[in-house]
Scaffold this motif. Sequence first.
Motif, mmCIF file in Angstrom:
data_model
loop_
_atom_site.group_PDB
_atom_site.id
_atom_site.type_symbol
_atom_site.label_atom_id
_atom_site.label_comp_id
_atom_site.label_asym_id
_atom_site.label_seq_id
_atom_site.Cartn_x
_atom_site.Cartn_y
_atom_site.Cartn_z
ATOM 1 N N ALA A 33 1.090 -1.177 0.221
ATOM 2 C CA ALA A 33 -0.284 -0.238 0.542
ATOM 3 C C ALA A 33 1.076 1.301 -0.336
ATOM 4 O O ALA A 33 -0.022 2.484 -0.112
ATOM 5 N N GLU A 34 1.900 1.173 0.417
ATOM 6 C CA GLU A 34 3.470 1.482 -0.033
ATOM 7 C C GLU A 34 2.870 3.003 1.226
ATOM 8 O O GLU A 34 3.154 4.325 1.395
ATOM 9 N N MET A 35 3.513 2.683 2.300
ATOM 10 C CA MET A 35 3.524 3.500 3.657
ATOM 11 C C MET A 35 4.197 2.852 4.360
ATOM 12 O O MET A 35 4.130 1.188 4.218
ATOM 13 N N SER A 36 4.351 3.179 5.505
ATOM 14 C CA SER A 36 4.774 2.400 6.781
ATOM 15 C C SER A 36 3.856 1.533 7.758
ATOM 16 O O SER A 36 2.733 2.053 7.460
ATOM 17 N N VAL A 51 -4.985 0.375 0.937
ATOM 18 C CA VAL A 51 -5.375 -0.735 1.969
ATOM 19 C C VAL A 51 -6.456 -0.951 0.992
ATOM 20 O O VAL A 51 -6.272 -2.881 0.924
ATOM 21 N N ALA A 52 -7.291 -1.039 0.996
ATOM 22 C CA ALA A 52 -8.538 -1.877 0.901
ATOM 23 C C ALA A 52 -8.288 -2.147 -0.747
ATOM 24 O O ALA A 52 -8.962 -3.381 -1.287
ATOM 25 N N ALA A 53 -7.946 -1.233 -1.728
ATOM 26 C CA ALA A 53 -7.243 -2.091 -2.874
ATOM 27 C C ALA A 53 -6.488 -3.034 -2.582
ATOM 28 O O ALA A 53 -6.653 -4.217 -3.189
ATOM 29 N N MET A 54 -5.989 -3.190 -2.037
ATOM 30 C CA MET A 54 -4.351 -4.205 -1.310
ATOM 31 C C MET A 54 -5.019 -5.414 -1.043
ATOM 32 O O MET A 54 -4.059 -6.962 -1.282
ATOM 33 N N LEU A 55 -6.443 -4.967 -0.811
ATOM 34 C CA LEU A 55 -6.963 -6.525 -0.216
ATOM 35 C C LEU A 55 -8.390 -6.853 -1.101
ATOM 36 O O LEU A 55 -8.644 -7.596 -0.445
ATOM 37 N N GLY A 56 -8.009 -6.218 -1.737
ATOM 38 C CA GLY A 56 -8.716 -6.520 -3.177
ATOM 39 C C GLY A 56 -10.175 -6.135 -3.019
ATOM 40 O O GLY A 56 -11.150 -6.789 -3.124
#
Length: 86
Positions: A29-32, A49-54
């Motif tokens: 998600a490109e964050m720490s 985050v939602a996108a990374m979780l599909g």
Amino acid sequence: MLNFIEIGRTVVVMRERKGLTQEKLALEAEMSVTYLRSASPTLRALDRVAAMLGMELSTLLQLSEGGQKSREESRALCDGEEARHA
């Protein structure tokens, strides 16, 4: 008003179901990790985050509505979301 505690719980359930560590999700998600754990992330961060979780951000927010949920209830909601995207 957004309930960041419930959003966090939903993220944990979905992250675990996807087999992702906090570190992997944060990286994708490109964050720490520290920011991922923050109490009030931006909508842009939640969208990543939602996108990374599909899922869509709107789905993440819907799954997080309704007050306190047990982990089992959250998993059931997440299972329903995954079935719709399959």
